[in-house]
Structures are given as C-alpha cells and as structure tokens.
Design a protein around this motif. Sequence first.
Motif, short mmCIF file in Angstrom:
data_model
loop_
_atom_site.label_atom_id
_atom_site.label_comp_id
_atom_site.label_asym_id
_atom_site.label_seq_id
_atom_site.Cartn_x
_atom_site.Cartn_y
_atom_site.Cartn_z
N TYR A 217 0.83 -1.20 0.00
CA TYR A 217 0.00 0.00 0.00
C TYR A 217 0.87 1.26 0.00
N SER A 218 1.95 1.23 0.77
CA SER A 218 2.87 2.38 0.78
C SER A 218 3.46 2.61 -0.61
N GLU A 219 3.82 1.52 -1.28
CA GLU A 219 4.38 1.63 -2.63
C GLU A 219 3.35 2.18 -3.61
N SER A 220 2.10 1.74 -3.47
CA SER A 220 1.05 2.23 -4.37
C SER A 220 0.84 3.72 -4.17
N PHE A 221 0.76 4.16 -2.91
CA PHE A 221 0.59 5.59 -2.67
C PHE A 221 1.78 6.37 -3.23
N SER A 222 2.99 5.85 -3.05
CA SER A 222 4.18 6.52 -3.56
C SER A 222 4.12 6.68 -5.07
N ASP A 223 3.62 5.66 -5.76
CA ASP A 223 3.48 5.74 -7.22
C ASP A 223 2.50 6.85 -7.59
N PHE A 224 1.34 6.88 -6.92
CA PHE A 224 0.35 7.92 -7.20
C PHE A 224 0.96 9.31 -6.96
N LEU A 225 1.67 9.46 -5.85
CA LEU A 225 2.24 10.75 -5.49
C LEU A 225 3.31 11.18 -6.49
N ASN A 226 4.15 10.26 -6.87
CA ASN A 226 5.23 10.59 -7.82
C ASN A 226 4.65 11.10 -9.13
N GLN A 227 3.60 10.43 -9.63
CA GLN A 227 2.98 10.86 -10.89
C GLN A 227 2.25 12.20 -10.71
N SER A 228 1.54 12.35 -9.60
CA SER A 228 0.82 13.60 -9.35
C SER A 228 1.77 14.77 -9.24
N TRP A 229 2.89 14.56 -8.58
CA TRP A 229 3.88 15.63 -8.40
C TRP A 229 4.41 16.10 -9.76
N LYS A 230 4.72 15.16 -10.62
CA LYS A 230 5.27 15.50 -11.94
C LYS A 230 4.32 16.40 -12.74
N LYS A 231 3.01 16.20 -12.55
CA LYS A 231 2.02 16.96 -13.31
C LYS A 231 1.76 18.36 -12.73
N ARG A 232 1.95 18.52 -11.42
CA ARG A 232 1.44 19.72 -10.75
C ARG A 232 2.50 20.65 -10.16
N VAL A 233 3.71 20.16 -9.96
CA VAL A 233 4.70 20.95 -9.19
C VAL A 233 5.90 21.27 -10.07
N ALA A 234 6.42 22.48 -9.90
CA ALA A 234 7.53 22.94 -10.74
C ALA A 234 8.88 22.39 -10.29
N ILE A 235 8.92 21.66 -9.18
CA ILE A 235 10.17 21.02 -8.74
C ILE A 235 10.24 19.63 -9.35
N PRO A 236 11.33 19.27 -10.03
CA PRO A 236 11.40 17.95 -10.67
C PRO A 236 11.40 16.81 -9.66
#
Length: 542
Positions: free
Chosen positions: A457-476
């Motif tokens: 579950y931690s890995e799944s959330f991390s995947d979601f967060l990593n993808q969401s961050w790439k779309k929304r945040v200006a920090i790589p």
Amino acid sequence: MNTLFIKNAPVSSSHFWVRMKSKILILLLLALCAVYPQRLYKISAQLGEKKSDISYLVRNGLDYVSSKELSALLGGNIFFNSETAKLESNFDNYLLKVIARSQFIVLTKKPDGAPKSFQIPLSTLLIKDDVFVPLIYMIEYYNLVSGFQLTYESLAKNLVIEKAEDSGEQNTDTTESVIKKSSAVSSKKYDVYDIVIDEKANGTLITLKTNKALRIPKSSINNNVLYVFLSNSSVLPKLASRAKPTGLVSKVNQKFISAKNVQLEFTLKEGYSKTETFLDPETNFLMITIHNKMFVKPEEENADKSKWNFDCVVIDAGHGGKDPGTIGVTGVREKDINLAVALKLGKLIENNLDGVRAVYTRKTDEFVELYKRGKIANEAGGKLFISIHCNSTETKDNNHRGFEVYLLRPGRTKEAIRIAEVENSVIKYEENPDRYEKLTDENFILVSMAHSQFMRYSESFSDFLNQSWKKRVAIPSLGIKQAGFYVLVGASMPSVLIENGFLSNRKDEAYLVSKEGQNAAAEAIFSSIKQYKEFYEREIGN
C-alpha cells in the motif's frame, strides 16, 4: 481464418452479437496486456568492486529475477530458445537449463556428467525473451554452477556475490547436497512448518510460516501467557522447539488437542501492552505482533468492517519548535515550510474528502518527539501516514534540486543513508534519545519486516504521489527511494516520508517559500490521496 459451418443450426442475431462482444472483449484484454506489461524493478548486485542491477518482479510475495541477467553476471554464456522457452547458461563446470512456466531445472556436470533434474517449489515465469526464477529457491543452484557464494538481502533488495572458498574441491559432492536441500524445501507437508521470533523497536514479531492461507487463529492472554489456537491446521510436531525466544517472549510450548487442533503458548515478559494477529497478504504467513508499552493503542477497536474504512490521514509536519530542521540558502527554516504545506493539505482533505479526517502531529511551531508522532497516528486510527520534510545538501547554493518520496526500508545508497541520518538526528533534542539505540541498520531490517503487511500500500501511494507531483509541481521528481526513518517506525499503517525539495538550492527554496509552491505541493499530495483512497477501497472491497 478458418470458418466452421454447422448445418441446420441457425444463429439468432442476438446470439451473434453476444459472441462478437465476447471476442471484442478478449481482444481488448489482450491489447491492454500488451500496453501494460508486467512491471520490472531492479535489485542491486555487488560482485567484488563491480556493481550491477538485475531485473526482478514480485509474484506471490517472492522476488523473481532475470535468469539471463544473473547468469551473465556470474560468468555464464547464455542461449535462449524462443520455441521451447528454455534458457541455457553455460558455466565452466556446469550447464544449467531453466524452462519457462516449469518447476523443473536441469543440471549437467562437465565434461560428461549425466543431466540431473531438480524440482523447485514454484514455476518459473516467461517475461519477454527471458526466464524469471524465484531467487530464494535458486540460490543454491547458482552457487553450485558458478563457484560463487550468493547472499540475498531481500528487504534491502541487494544481492551480494562472493567467491566461494575451496569451490573446486567441493564440486564433487555439492550436486547431491543441492538435491537434499531442494527436496527438503519441496516436501513441506504441514500447514504450519516453521516459526521465527524477532525483536523490534516497537515490540516483538512472531512469524508462523505456512504453506497456504489459514484462518486467523483465536488468541488470548492469561497470567502473562499468550495462547494461540490453531484449528483445522496441521502443525509441525516439534514446531515449538524450533523457536528461539527473544524480545518479549521468554518461552514457547505447544499442545496437541488433536491432530488438526494445536495450541501454541508464548510466555511473555513484563512490558507488553497488547497483541494483534494478521495474515501477511503477500506470503500468507501468520504474523503475531506483541506491542511494547511505548506504542500502545488506548483501546481495542470495534471488530467490524468499519475499522478498515479509509477515514483518517495523519499529516506529520517534520521538525518544529526547538528543532528548525535544515536551513535554506537565504535562511528559510524547514520546519516553517513543512507546517505550511501540512496545514494546506489538511484543509484540502477537510473541505473535499467526505468522511476522511485530517489528523496532525503538530499544528503549531512546537517540538514533538518522533516516537510520539507514531503514537498519535496509531491512536487516531490512521489509514495513511505522511511525513512532510524538505531536503538539503551539505554545501549550500548548488544546482542539486528535486522532490523525493521515501519508504521505510534500510537505505540502499549512501545518499539515502545520509538523508535518513539527517532526519533521524532530531532525536538529539529529545529527553530520552536512548529509546532508539536498538534501531541499528540490522534492526531496521526487522522493523521494516513488521511493515511488510503495509508495504504494498505504501508503494502504491508513492506511485500515485510521484505521478501527481510531476504533473502539478515545478520542482522535478527524483523518484521513489527507501531509507530507515525513525518517524515511520511507530506508525502501524501505510506510511511515506516526503522531501519536497532542496532548500540548499535557490530555485527550490524560493518556490517552496512561496504560496504558489506550497499550494502546488499540497494539491499534488491531496490528488494522490484521492487516487489512493479509490485504490484502497477497491482492495478491501468497499
């Protein structure tokens, strides 16, 4: 295409369309399989000074590695027959053949030895033009054919390869020893065949190794003895004698009520608080946790399904009070950014996720000890623990920047270990830092084993967060990593630690100190929580 005609068997238009829809559905599924192939990861391998990566995937809780890549690393010459799906690895003294989707492997000793077949407990996998093998069941064979000694650190995902001592002299009888070990593994005839007791920072973990998924046993404590009743299960006759008491367990006994009903008795030392029993979804092992009083929950939760509802996210703003965290290039304090992002994230949850509470480990500029953060999370009944931080390099004002999300596992790289050491150094501000003295690298392996039930579950959330961050945040994004953080140890739930960016970098610092940057970070985390909530509810059947 061949067409089959059946005389005097007219097909109605409705039946025709039903059949056509079925065919279309099958074609769509096949197309999806082609678009979304099995995801491959990498384990690290070290052979002397040489460091390499080997492809692997997880199936039924076991790590399957690329036989082609591992054999090549060990010095074998590789040939893959695509028609028979057979991979041959030619070593100096042995020829090893592994066949896809089979439990059998073939060893031939050179120069003129007869081929010998061995059976491993699980079938191999065909992935592209390669055969993936369950590593724990194949290590002895690779030791034999290569002349090396392989040691797999499964939690750290690290394979250590060393030259075996006197490997040339041992080759004459090693084949027979491999046969014995292989047959021992495959001949487990009891539902419960082994027991392991591990001491951890937050208590003691008892693992009952099983050959299949069993019903969670009834248990009770009376006069400092934990009774665990295994019903309708066959148990190794001398199971208790295999146990090595440690931690909160001082003695183990077993009583046979009948052939299929066994009672295990664990004599407990002072200092325990409560116990929980669960089934590890990846291995089907029965896990019994005996909590010490540091991480005790106040009351038993209701034993209904509602306790599994995704109804609480625990937000941990790192550092605070007398602990400023890292200091940025222009003097920005990490603790302030962590809190700002945490509060914005909490507001998004409170205003947009019905039925989900946001619980904070701190809402003001105060210092909260690390173990208390896990305690707050457990007492709140959290379903997800998010610890928010900012990173820094040792030298300020440089070009290194980026976002990272960390899982609780022993650090695999020097940089991950360094970051964990920096975040863990907060204990110097605590009144009793000695409480963490047992959390060495070795014990972190045991601690992260206790978290194995949550890791998927931690890995799944991390995947979601990593993808969401790439779309929304200006920090790589620098991706998903792993290290041993004290703050994640006490939280008995899926948990991650986020490094929003590097305050040692002017761009990251300026962005994270701005409202725009803080809002973007909070929105990226919130979006991943929404995705994770949907995933979680599908998994538990809500």
